[in-house]
Design an enzyme around this catalytic site. Structure first.
Site, PDB file in Angstrom:
ATOM      1  N   CYS A  79      -8.575  23.542  18.043  1.00 54.19           N
ATOM      2  CA  CYS A  79      -7.555  22.249  18.657  1.00 54.19           C
ATOM      3  C   CYS A  79      -8.293  22.426  20.017  1.00 54.19           C
ATOM      4  O   CYS A  79      -9.252  21.948  20.385  1.00 54.19           O
ATOM      5  CB  CYS A  79      -5.982  22.349  18.918  1.00 54.19           C
ATOM      6  SG  CYS A  79      -5.259  21.061  19.649  1.00 54.19           S
ATOM      7  N   HIS A 185      -4.946  21.870  13.251  1.00 54.72           N
ATOM      8  CA  HIS A 185      -4.058  23.358  13.381  1.00 54.72           C
ATOM      9  C   HIS A 185      -4.570  24.168  12.095  1.00 54.72           C
ATOM     10  O   HIS A 185      -3.838  23.323  10.601  1.00 54.72           O
ATOM     11  CB  HIS A 185      -3.274  23.228  14.155  1.00 54.72           C
ATOM     12  CG  HIS A 185      -3.010  23.369  15.174  1.00 54.72           C
ATOM     13  ND1 HIS A 185      -3.250  24.358  15.922  1.00 54.72           N
ATOM     14  CD2 HIS A 185      -3.467  21.447  15.430  1.00 54.72           C
ATOM     15  CE1 HIS A 185      -3.102  23.224  17.731  1.00 54.72           C
ATOM     16  NE2 HIS A 185      -2.688  22.123  17.017  1.00 54.72           N
ATOM     17  N   GLU A 187      -4.066  26.884  11.066  1.00 55.49           N
ATOM     18  CA  GLU A 187      -2.954  28.191  10.713  1.00 55.49           C
ATOM     19  C   GLU A 187      -1.230  26.589  10.765  1.00 55.49           C
ATOM     20  O   GLU A 187      -0.518  27.053  10.692  1.00 55.49           O
ATOM     21  CB  GLU A 187      -2.245  28.418  11.799  1.00 55.49           C
ATOM     22  CG  GLU A 187      -2.242  27.740  13.749  1.00 55.49           C
ATOM     23  CD  GLU A 187      -2.884  27.321  14.181  1.00 55.49           C
ATOM     24  OE1 GLU A 187      -2.163  26.857  15.110  1.00 55.49           O
ATOM     25  OE2 GLU A 187      -3.861  26.967  13.897  1.00 55.49           O
TER      26      GLU A 187
END
Length: 206
Positions: A79, A185, A187
């Protein structure tokens, strides 16, 4: 061991949890000596480019990261961390980045239709560019990942390994040697994101 850089620009809990879920050996740190001992480095980040760049400079971590990336260690920016890999950003002014990858960061408002919402938030499919990069060896073109951003990496065609369409084709991921970046992202991208992190965790020094 993966060193996840903690420089005060974001909640690292979900990234740490995802890395532990794939069995990665990780340390969240701002200690230069720990970073030097790491096999791989992840630079996360959310928020404003200027603030993040200043924090890296003031802490001296910018030079540490440049030195370690220069040794060929696998390095992943996520990001805002990906945007920091570029030469400069035009987010509320002009600000210098780490310069690992040629290109700059510009507002997505410059390239998407005026009726599209900003920031670009949500799931979007990956469009691979060129040969499938090792970072994507466990996923497929068309797999969806999760984005939250108002700026994108521009003037970097030679480094783009994936895009996503949001009124225009926006840079989704980049690679230059041992340095990688994901605008999305991993995650927060479910099983697809975990498989991307798994591929990164298997990378060796170049």
């Amino acid at each position: 061991m993966i060193a996840v850089i903690d420089y005060g620009v974001g909640n690292l809990f979900s990234l740490e949890s995802s890395l532990r879920a794939i069995g990665a050996d990780i340390t969240v740190t701002a200690d230069p000596e720990v970073i030097k001992k790491a096999d791989r480095i992840i630079l996360p980040g959310v928020g404003a480019f200027e603030d993040a760049a200043r924090k890296l400079r003031e802490s001296g971590l910018d030079e540490v990261l440049k030195a370690e990336a220069g040794k060929g260690k696998p390095f992943l920016g996520i990001c805002l961390g990906m945007q920091m890999l570029f030469e400069k950003s035009y987010e509320y002014g002009e600000h210098e980045g780490l310069g690992f990858i040629k290109g700059c960061v510009k507002p997505i408002a410059d390239v998407i239709p005026p009726d599209y919402k900003i920031p670009h938030i949500g799931w979007n499919a990956l469009i691979f560019k060129g040969a499938v990069n090792p970072l994507f060896k466990y996923i497929n073109e068309g797999d969806c990942v999760y984005y939250v951003h108002s700026y994108y990496a521009a003037d970097c065609d030679e480094s783009v390994i994936a895009e996503s369409e949001y009124g225009a084709n926006l840079t989704g991921a980049v690679a230059c040697g041992n340095v990688f970046g994901c605008q999305f992202h991993p995650e927060k991208s479910g099983d697809v994101g975990l498989r991307i992190l798994k591929a990164f965790n298997e990378m060796e020094v170049q």
